[in-house]
Design a protein around this motif. Structure first.
Motif, PDB file in Angstrom:
ATOM      1  N   LEU A   1       2.094   3.141  12.017  1.00  0.00           N
ATOM      2  CA  LEU A   1       0.934   4.038  11.938  1.00  0.00           C
ATOM      3  C   LEU A   1       1.264   5.395  12.532  1.00  0.00           C
ATOM      4  CD1 LEU A   1      -2.024   4.646  11.363  1.00  0.00           C
ATOM      5  CD2 LEU A   1      -2.608   3.568  13.545  1.00  0.00           C
ATOM      6  N   LYS A   2       1.991   5.392  13.628  1.00  0.00           N
ATOM      7  CA  LYS A   2       2.400   6.653  14.266  1.00  0.00           C
ATOM      8  C   LYS A   2       3.212   7.506  13.297  1.00  0.00           C
ATOM      9  CE  LYS A   2       4.816   8.431  18.356  1.00  0.00           C
ATOM     10  NZ  LYS A   2       5.580   8.048  19.568  1.00  0.00           N
TER      11      LYS A   2
ATOM     12  N   VAL B   1      -7.301   0.256  11.129  1.00  0.00           N
ATOM     13  CA  VAL B   1      -6.220   0.666  10.222  1.00  0.00           C
ATOM     14  C   VAL B   1      -5.119  -0.394  10.207  1.00  0.00           C
ATOM     15  CG1 VAL B   1      -4.538   2.465   9.688  1.00  0.00           C
ATOM     16  CG2 VAL B   1      -6.726   3.079  10.730  1.00  0.00           C
ATOM     17  N   LEU B   2      -4.768  -0.906  11.383  1.00  0.00           N
ATOM     18  CA  LEU B   2      -3.722  -1.926  11.469  1.00  0.00           C
ATOM     19  C   LEU B   2      -4.116  -3.175  10.682  1.00  0.00           C
ATOM     20  CD1 LEU B   2      -2.731  -1.700  15.250  1.00  0.00           C
ATOM     21  CD2 LEU B   2      -1.798  -0.428  13.317  1.00  0.00           C
ATOM     22  N   ASN B   3      -5.367  -3.579  10.814  1.00  0.00           N
ATOM     23  CA  ASN B   3      -5.837  -4.772  10.099  1.00  0.00           C
ATOM     24  C   ASN B   3      -5.953  -4.539   8.600  1.00  0.00           C
ATOM     25  OD1 ASN B   3      -6.053  -6.289  12.444  1.00  0.00           O
ATOM     26  ND2 ASN B   3      -8.141  -5.598  12.849  1.00  0.00           N
ATOM     27  N   GLN B   4      -6.316  -3.312   8.223  1.00  0.00           N
ATOM     28  CA  GLN B   4      -6.492  -2.999   6.807  1.00  0.00           C
ATOM     29  C   GLN B   4      -5.166  -3.041   6.054  1.00  0.00           C
ATOM     30  OE1 GLN B   4      -9.272  -2.434   5.115  1.00  0.00           O
ATOM     31  NE2 GLN B   4      -8.371  -1.782   3.185  1.00  0.00           N
ATOM     32  N   PHE B   5      -4.094  -2.525   6.683  1.00  0.00           N
ATOM     33  CA  PHE B   5      -2.825  -2.370   5.967  1.00  0.00           C
ATOM     34  C   PHE B   5      -1.698  -3.256   6.508  1.00  0.00           C
ATOM     35  CE2 PHE B   5      -5.066   1.727   5.445  1.00  0.00           C
ATOM     36  CZ  PHE B   5      -5.188   1.711   4.071  1.00  0.00           C
ATOM     37  N   TYR B   6      -2.000  -4.041   7.525  1.00  0.00           N
ATOM     38  CA  TYR B   6      -1.015  -4.931   8.127  1.00  0.00           C
ATOM     39  C   TYR B   6       0.256  -4.167   8.490  1.00  0.00           C
ATOM     40  CZ  TYR B   6       0.893  -9.468   9.344  1.00  0.00           C
ATOM     41  OH  TYR B   6       1.389 -10.541  10.047  1.00  0.00           O
ATOM     42  N   ILE B   7       0.069  -3.142   9.306  1.00  0.00           N
ATOM     43  CA  ILE B   7       1.192  -2.341   9.781  1.00  0.00           C
ATOM     44  C   ILE B   7       1.194  -2.323  11.303  1.00  0.00           C
ATOM     45  CG2 ILE B   7       1.334  -0.835   7.753  1.00  0.00           C
ATOM     46  CD1 ILE B   7      -0.305   1.229   9.263  1.00  0.00           C
TER      47      ILE B   7
ATOM     48  N   TYR C   1       0.836  -1.194   0.000  1.00  0.00           N
ATOM     49  CA  TYR C   1       0.000   0.000   0.000  1.00  0.00           C
ATOM     50  C   TYR C   1       0.874   1.248   0.000  1.00  0.00           C
ATOM     51  CZ  TYR C   1      -3.894  -3.069   1.264  1.00  0.00           C
ATOM     52  OH  TYR C   1      -4.841  -4.046   1.277  1.00  0.00           O
ATOM     53  N   SER C   2       0.470   2.228  -0.789  1.00  0.00           N
ATOM     54  CA  SER C   2       1.208   3.486  -0.835  1.00  0.00           C
ATOM     55  C   SER C   2       0.796   4.375   0.335  1.00  0.00           C
ATOM     56  CB  SER C   2       0.925   4.211  -2.158  1.00  0.00           C
ATOM     57  OG  SER C   2      -0.423   4.658  -2.194  1.00  0.00           O
ATOM     58  N   PHE C   3       1.625   5.388   0.589  1.00  0.00           N
ATOM     59  CA  PHE C   3       1.298   6.361   1.635  1.00  0.00           C
ATOM     60  C   PHE C   3      -0.028   7.042   1.334  1.00  0.00           C
ATOM     61  CE2 PHE C   3       1.410  10.951   2.619  1.00  0.00           C
ATOM     62  CZ  PHE C   3       1.272  10.873   3.999  1.00  0.00           C
ATOM     63  N   ASN C   4      -0.249   7.388   0.060  1.00  0.00           N
ATOM     64  CA  ASN C   4      -1.482   8.088  -0.303  1.00  0.00           C
ATOM     65  C   ASN C   4      -2.722   7.218  -0.059  1.00  0.00           C
ATOM     66  OD1 ASN C   4      -2.689  10.527  -1.647  1.00  0.00           O
ATOM     67  ND2 ASN C   4      -3.476   8.947  -3.005  1.00  0.00           N
ATOM     68  N   GLU C   5      -2.617   5.914  -0.331  1.00  0.00           N
ATOM     69  CA  GLU C   5      -3.748   5.013  -0.090  1.00  0.00           C
ATOM     70  C   GLU C   5      -4.101   4.963   1.392  1.00  0.00           C
ATOM     71  OE1 GLU C   5      -3.756   1.497  -3.373  1.00  0.00           O
ATOM     72  OE2 GLU C   5      -1.944   1.662  -2.170  1.00  0.00           O
ATOM     73  N   LYS C   6      -3.071   4.892   2.222  1.00  0.00           N
ATOM     74  CA  LYS C   6      -3.317   4.859   3.663  1.00  0.00           C
ATOM     75  C   LYS C   6      -3.871   6.193   4.153  1.00  0.00           C
ATOM     76  CE  LYS C   6       0.861   3.020   4.030  1.00  0.00           C
ATOM     77  NZ  LYS C   6       2.140   2.495   4.534  1.00  0.00           N
TER      78      LYS C   6
END
Length: 362
Positions: free
Chosen positions: A118-119, A107-113, A82-87
């Protein structure tokens, strides 16, 4: 072996052990350096809320978490890129469209981060939000967007306009971004009001206007919405008042469909200015310069005259055509109004104009 593979190897190793095992023993079983084992377990716990228990004895997955850990192992191995813009768009639109805090876990589940990732993303997003005087903050395991409704409204408009540029130019492309507001219905209301007064509007301008109206309507239904000012009367120039009837028709029809909608005097003024820049009468009576000056005002007329003189002096092109002068004068009047009201309106033709006439922008 990538990072996700290593995490799953560690999870599998712990699932196969009934009690605590040391980081050194995990390293020996998995062939992952002990230092990396500790780092990866920290990442797993940041993402999955303490899935792995840590103790002086080492690490283990408690009985209450074993089903969860087993489900994680069955997940697909590929980590989406995922790109930064998508997130960024996901976070901002998720908050704006429902006007409620966004759970961090979502958000964590959506992008696996991880939470740390995320911070870092929030720090970058906040840099871009400065121009809107908005800030993303985390509170009670959720992300909130702080700032004024004016800033949030402009942010939503910019996101939607960018979405239209990247995708098919159609209202259905962005319908999901504005919950509770039917964009096609708003479009029909606007078309009917224009047709009644013998006005027309091009497709791009119509969709752009629908978006502005929908976003304003969406935020006016918020419990936290407050009119931007409370003057009992706002002075409008003749140039704006000549479409006031169209705007009132649209406003009354919107109120009939959305009973909870509320517009302040400034809302009505801004919508009038916006309509003024988009709608064109089917016919315009020929006017002399004095009549044009009376309608657009001294300031816009002065600018208009300076442009006409400059174009003739530079390119030997005479623009003194009554119809053109009047329409261009209205355009300049609107530019002044929009600049004072901080209204931004995208122009779909701008890039094409720059490519066709590059010397004008040199």
């Amino acid at each position: 072996m990538n990072k996700i593979d290593k995490k799953k190897v560690i999870l599998n190793c712990l699932l196969n052990q009934p009690d605590y095992i040391s980081g050194k023993f995990i390293s020996e079983l998995t062939h992952i350096p002990e230092r990396n084992v500790k780092y990866l377990i920290t990442q797993i716990n940041n993402f999955y809320d303490d899935l792995i228990e840590t103790d002086k004895k080492g690490y283990r997955i408690p009985e209450t978490q074993r089903d969860h850990a087993d489900a994680i192992l069955r997940m697909q191995d590929d980590e989406p890129d995922y790109s930064f813009n998508e997130k960024k768009v996901f976070i901002l639109t998720s908050i704006l469209r429902k006007n409620v805090p966004l759970p961090i876990a979502k958000v964590l589940n959506q992008f696996y981060i991880t939470r740390n990732s995320l911070k870092n993303e929030i720090v970058l997003i906040n840099k871009e939000l400065k121009e809107y005087n908005l800030t993303l903050q985390t509170k009670n395991d959720a992300i909130i967007l702080g700032g004024s409704i004016i800033g949030k409204r402009q942010l939503m408009l910019d996101i939607l306009e960018n979405e239209l540029k990247m995708n098919t130019f159609d209202l259905m492309t962005i319908q999901n971004y504005i919950e509770g507001i039917q964009l096609i219905e708003l479009q029909e209301i606007i078309i009917a009001a224009l047709k009644k007064e013998n006005y027309t509007i091009d497709k791009y301008s119509l969709i752009n206007y629908v978006i502005h109206l929908a976003v304003r309507l969406f935020f006016s239904q918020s419990e936290n919405y407050k009119p931007e000012f409370h003057q009992t009367e706002i002075e409008m120039s003749q140039a704006v008042l000549h479409i006031d009837q169209i705007v009132n028709t649209i406003y009354n029809d919107v109120k009939a469909h959305y009973a909870t909608a509320y517009f302040s005097k400034e809302d009505i003024y801004n919508i009038s200015v916006l309509m003024f820049s988009r709608a064109t009468p089917d016919s315009i009576e020929v006017m002399n310069l004095d009549e044009i000056k009376k309608i657009i005002g001294d300031e816009a007329y002065t600018i208009l005259n300076e442009i006409l003189v400059s174009v003739y002096a530079t390119y030997s092109v005479n623009l003194y055509d009554d119809n053109f002068i009047f329409r261009f004068g209205l355009h300049l009047k609107n530019l002044l109004l929009r600049s004072r009201q901080h209204l931004k309106i995208a122009n779909a033709s701008l890039n094409g104009i720059k490519e066709t006439f590059p010397l004008v922008f040199a």
